[in-house]
Design an enzyme around this catalytic site. Structure first.
Site, PDB file in Angstrom:
ATOM      1  NE  ARG A 254      12.038 -30.400  15.050  1.00 43.55           N
ATOM      2  CZ  ARG A 254      13.262 -30.164  14.576  1.00 43.55           C
ATOM      3  NH1 ARG A 254      13.831 -31.006  13.730  1.00 43.55           N
ATOM      4  NH2 ARG A 254      13.918 -29.079  14.945  1.00 43.55           N
ATOM      5  CG  HIS A 255      10.457 -28.029  10.784  1.00 40.11           C
ATOM      6  ND1 HIS A 255      10.165 -27.459  12.002  1.00 40.11           N
ATOM      7  CD2 HIS A 255      11.778 -28.346  10.818  1.00 40.11           C
ATOM      8  CE1 HIS A 255      11.270 -27.420  12.733  1.00 40.11           C
ATOM      9  NE2 HIS A 255      12.262 -27.951  12.044  1.00 40.11           N
TER      10      HIS A 255
ATOM     11  CB  CYS B  61       0.845  -2.636   4.734  1.00 46.51           C
ATOM     12  SG  CYS B  61       0.754  -3.781   6.122  1.00 46.51           S
ATOM     13  N   GLY B  62       2.210  -0.595   6.282  1.00 48.92           N
ATOM     14  CA  GLY B  62       2.876   0.210   7.308  1.00 48.92           C
ATOM     15  C   GLY B  62       3.566  -0.647   8.355  1.00 48.92           C
ATOM     16  CB  THR B  63       2.347  -2.574  11.165  1.00 49.73           C
ATOM     17  OG1 THR B  63       1.118  -3.085  10.623  1.00 49.73           O
ATOM     18  CG2 THR B  63       2.106  -1.251  11.872  1.00 49.73           C
ATOM     19  N   GLY B  64       2.950  -4.173   8.372  1.00 50.08           N
ATOM     20  CA  GLY B  64       2.985  -5.543   7.858  1.00 50.08           C
ATOM     21  C   GLY B  64       1.847  -6.385   8.407  1.00 50.08           C
ATOM     22  CB  ILE B  65      -0.345  -6.003  11.389  1.00 47.79           C
ATOM     23  CG1 ILE B  65       0.805  -5.964  12.401  1.00 47.79           C
ATOM     24  CG2 ILE B  65      -1.526  -6.766  11.987  1.00 47.79           C
ATOM     25  CD1 ILE B  65       0.512  -5.130  13.646  1.00 47.79           C
ATOM     26  N   GLY B  66      -1.562  -5.830   8.572  1.00 46.53           N
ATOM     27  CA  GLY B  66      -2.737  -5.967   7.708  1.00 46.53           C
ATOM     28  C   GLY B  66      -2.487  -6.918   6.547  1.00 46.53           C
ATOM     29  CG  MET B  67       0.122  -5.945   3.206  1.00 49.14           C
ATOM     30  SD  MET B  67      -0.922  -6.240   1.754  1.00 49.14           S
ATOM     31  CE  MET B  67      -0.392  -4.857   0.704  1.00 49.14           C
TER      32      MET B  67
ATOM     33  CG  ASP C  27      -0.302   0.123   2.534  1.00 48.38           C
ATOM     34  OD1 ASP C  27       0.940   0.220   2.591  1.00 48.38           O
ATOM     35  OD2 ASP C  27      -1.021   0.167   3.558  1.00 48.38           O
ATOM     36  CG  HIS C  28      -0.659   4.722   1.664  1.00 48.42           C
ATOM     37  ND1 HIS C  28      -1.700   3.807   1.746  1.00 48.42           N
ATOM     38  CD2 HIS C  28      -0.597   5.336   2.870  1.00 48.42           C
ATOM     39  CE1 HIS C  28      -2.251   3.890   2.951  1.00 48.42           C
ATOM     40  NE2 HIS C  28      -1.592   4.798   3.657  1.00 48.42           N
TER      41      HIS C  28
ATOM     42  CG  HIS D 142      11.994 -24.247  11.876  1.00 44.27           C
ATOM     43  ND1 HIS D 142      12.105 -24.190  13.249  1.00 44.27           N
ATOM     44  CD2 HIS D 142      13.142 -24.833  11.430  1.00 44.27           C
ATOM     45  CE1 HIS D 142      13.263 -24.719  13.622  1.00 44.27           C
ATOM     46  NE2 HIS D 142      13.921 -25.102  12.532  1.00 44.27           N
TER      47      HIS D 142
HETATM   48  C1  RB5 Z   1      -2.099   2.448   6.660  1.00 48.03           C
HETATM   49  O1  RB5 Z   1      -2.171   3.621   7.377  1.00 48.03           O
HETATM   50  C2  RB5 Z   1      -1.773   1.281   7.577  1.00 48.03           C
HETATM   51  O2  RB5 Z   1      -2.863   1.017   8.422  1.00 48.03           O
HETATM   52  C3  RB5 Z   1      -1.392   0.049   6.797  1.00 48.03           C
HETATM   53  O3  RB5 Z   1      -0.311   0.344   5.988  1.00 48.03           O
HETATM   54  C4  RB5 Z   1      -0.961  -1.165   7.591  1.00 48.03           C
HETATM   55  O4  RB5 Z   1       0.002  -0.829   8.528  1.00 48.03           O
HETATM   56  C5  RB5 Z   1      -2.047  -1.986   8.165  1.00 48.03           C
HETATM   57  O5  RB5 Z   1      -1.796  -3.010   8.818  1.00 48.03           O
END
Ligand code: RB5
Length: 150
Positions: free
Chosen positions: A133-134, A66-72, A9-10, A99
């Site tokens: 095992r993995h 993405c910003g944190t990588g969490i959403g992706m 994303d951006h 693993h």
């Molecule tokens: C965008 O502001 C941000 O929420 C997105 O890049 C990402 O970090 C979501 O997990």
């Protein structure tokens, strides 16, 4: 030439552009699925096409940012056969392959600098799945996938 898909994303775009060049330098054919400007977008719109290509087997590997990588990573792991690993250090990046046989690497563009991101990418790409095992554990994840009603 091995193909690898990449998207962001951006908030991950600047790092995507850097990793794209790095991957090309490593001899990969990079399939860039966007985003291609800095306007605010929704990460699922860009992550989904990469996850679909990996899920279907069209491509063996992908990189999402993405910003944190969490959403992706939340998004990508919805897809069958996708094992997306969000990494912030080189050890985890290597283990993600050795693993977990991760087929998508996820990095947070607002968390990780370019140097570390390149090192993590290199470690993941050069590592080899250890199997044994993995593999048994991954088979259990596949069993869960098959049990879940989607
Ligand atoms: C965008 O502001 C941000 O929420 C997105 O890049 C990402 O970090 C979501 O997990």
């Amino acid at each position: 030439m091995e193909k690898i898909a990449i998207a962001s994303d951006h908030a991950g775009r600047e790092l995507k552009e850097d990793l794209k060049e790095y991957l090309k330098g490593m001899g990969f054919e990079v399939v860039d699925m966007g985003v291609d400007n800095d306007e605010s977008v929704d990460y699922p719109d860009y992550g989904a096409p990469v996850a679909e290509k990996v899920s279907s087997g069209e491509l063996a590997k992908g990189v999402l940012l993405c910003g944190t990588g969490i959403g992706m990573s939340i998004l990508a792991n919805k897809y069958r056969r996708v094992r997306a690993a969000l990494v912030n250090d080189v050890y985890t990046a290597r283990m993600a392959k050795e693993h977990n046989d991760a087929n998508i690497l996820v990095i947070g563009g607002r968390i990780v600098g370019k140097g570390l991101a390149r090192e993590m990418l290199k470690s993941w790409l050069e590592a080899r799945f250890e199997g044994g095992r993995h593999q048994r554990r991954l088979d259990k994840i596949t069993e869960v996938e098959n049990r879940i009603d989607r």
